[in-house]
Design a protein around this motif. Structure first.
Motif, PDB file in Angstrom:
ATOM      1  N   ARG A 119      65.402  68.092  63.446  1.00  0.00           N
ATOM      2  CA  ARG A 119      65.843  66.705  63.583  1.00  0.00           C
ATOM      3  C   ARG A 119      64.659  65.804  63.291  1.00  0.00           C
ATOM      4  NH1 ARG A 119      64.152  64.290  68.332  1.00  0.00           N
ATOM      5  NH2 ARG A 119      63.347  65.689  69.944  1.00  0.00           N
ATOM      6  N   TYR A 120      64.926  64.565  63.067  1.00  0.00           N
ATOM      7  CA  TYR A 120      63.864  63.599  62.826  1.00  0.00           C
ATOM      8  C   TYR A 120      63.614  62.772  64.085  1.00  0.00           C
ATOM      9  CZ  TYR A 120      63.893  64.645  57.855  1.00  0.00           C
ATOM     10  OH  TYR A 120      63.784  65.292  56.648  1.00  0.00           O
ATOM     11  N   GLY A 121      62.356  62.745  64.509  1.00  0.00           N
ATOM     12  CA  GLY A 121      61.963  61.913  65.633  1.00  0.00           C
ATOM     13  C   GLY A 121      61.170  60.722  65.146  1.00  0.00           C
ATOM     14  N   GLU A 122      60.637  59.959  66.069  1.00  0.00           N
ATOM     15  CA  GLU A 122      59.881  58.755  65.707  1.00  0.00           C
ATOM     16  C   GLU A 122      58.642  59.075  64.877  1.00  0.00           C
ATOM     17  OE1 GLU A 122      58.932  56.640  69.247  1.00  0.00           O
ATOM     18  OE2 GLU A 122      61.003  56.078  69.675  1.00  0.00           O
ATOM     19  N   ASN A 123      58.090  60.273  65.093  1.00  0.00           N
ATOM     20  CA  ASN A 123      56.868  60.652  64.372  1.00  0.00           C
ATOM     21  C   ASN A 123      57.104  61.668  63.267  1.00  0.00           C
ATOM     22  OD1 ASN A 123      55.193  59.012  66.064  1.00  0.00           O
ATOM     23  ND2 ASN A 123      55.431  60.563  67.681  1.00  0.00           N
TER      24      ASN A 123
END
Length: 198
Positions: A119-123
C-alpha cells in the motif's frame, strides 16, 4: 515450517534450476524436520498474463464483482493464499534472455496487488508481506554474477526490487552458472548447491 517451491522451467528433469531448487528444498527439510512443501509448477499450471478483466477485478470491491470479475480474480487469490501461507519461498528462475521466464513474471503480476501485498503511505510504498525467507535458484549458460555480463543480469535486481517492494527483503540468490562454458559447466550445479545455507 511451510515451504512454497515455485518452478518456472519447462525443461522438466533436464532443468538445472529445478535441480538447484530441489536441493534447496532438501536442505531446508533436513534442517527443519516436519516441514511441509507445496510445489507449484508454473509451466504445467500457469497463471494467465494480465488482461483487462484481471485488472478490473483487482480494483473493484469484491461485493461489486460481476461473475466475470469473480472468475478473473481467482488466479490472483490462489497465488496470494499460497504466498501468505508459506514461511519460506523457493523460486526456480532460469535465465531467459537475461531475465525470468514469462511464467514466473505472470505469477508475480498476480501477487503484486495494492492493499493486499503493498500500500502507499505518506512516505511512499509499504510492503505488506513480511516475515518470509526467500531463496532464488538461478541457472544460466554464461556467468552473470560478476564480470562484463553482470550488467545485463536482470534477474537478481528485478526479484530483489519487486519482492522488497512487497516487504520480502530476506532474499538469497544461488547460481548454477556457466552451464555452457567448458571447464565451468562441470561443477556449476555443485557450486550452486554449496552456496546454500539454511
Amino acid at each position: 515450517m511451510k515451504i512454497l517451491h515455485l518452478i518456472s522451467s519447462p525443461r522438466g528433469n533436464e532443468s538445472v534450476s529445478i535441480k538447484l531448487g530441489n536441493a534447496i528444498v532438501e536442505k531446508l527439510l533436513a534442517a527443519n524436520p516436519g516441514s511441509t512443501v507445496k510445489t507449484h509448477d508454473l509451466v504445467k499450471y500457469p497463471f494467465p498474463h494480465l488482461e483487462e478483466a484481471h485488472l478490473a477485478s483487482f480494483f473493484t470491491p469484491a461485493e461489486q464483482h460481476t461473475p466475470e470479475l469473480a472468475e478473473a480474480i481467482k488466479h490472483s487469490d490462489e497465488a496470494l493464499k499460497e504466498l501468505f501461507d508459506a514461511d519460506v519461498i523457493v523460486i526456480g528462475a532460469p535465465m531467459y534472455n537475461f531475465s525470468i521466464p514469462s511464467s514466473l513474471k505472470a505469477w508475480i503480476d498476480h501477487i503484486v496487488r495494492a492493499q493486499k501485498t503493498f500500500r502507499y503511505g505518506e512516505n511512499g510504498p509499504i510492503g505488506l508481506v513480511e516475515g518470509k525467507r526467500v531463496y532464488v535458484a538461478i541457472s544460466s549458460g554464461g556467468v552473470y554474477s560478476e564480470g562484463n555480463l553482470k550488467a545485463i543480469d536482470f534477474i537478481e535486481p528485478y526479484i530483489k526490487t519487486v519482492f522488497g517492494f512487497l516487504g520480502m527483503t530476506n532474499i538469497s540468490f544461488h547460481r548454477a552458472e556457466g552451464l555452457k562454458i567448458p571447464g565451468i559447466q562441470e561443477t556449476a550445479l555443485e557450486k550452486g548447491i554449496a552456496s546454500v545455507e539454511v
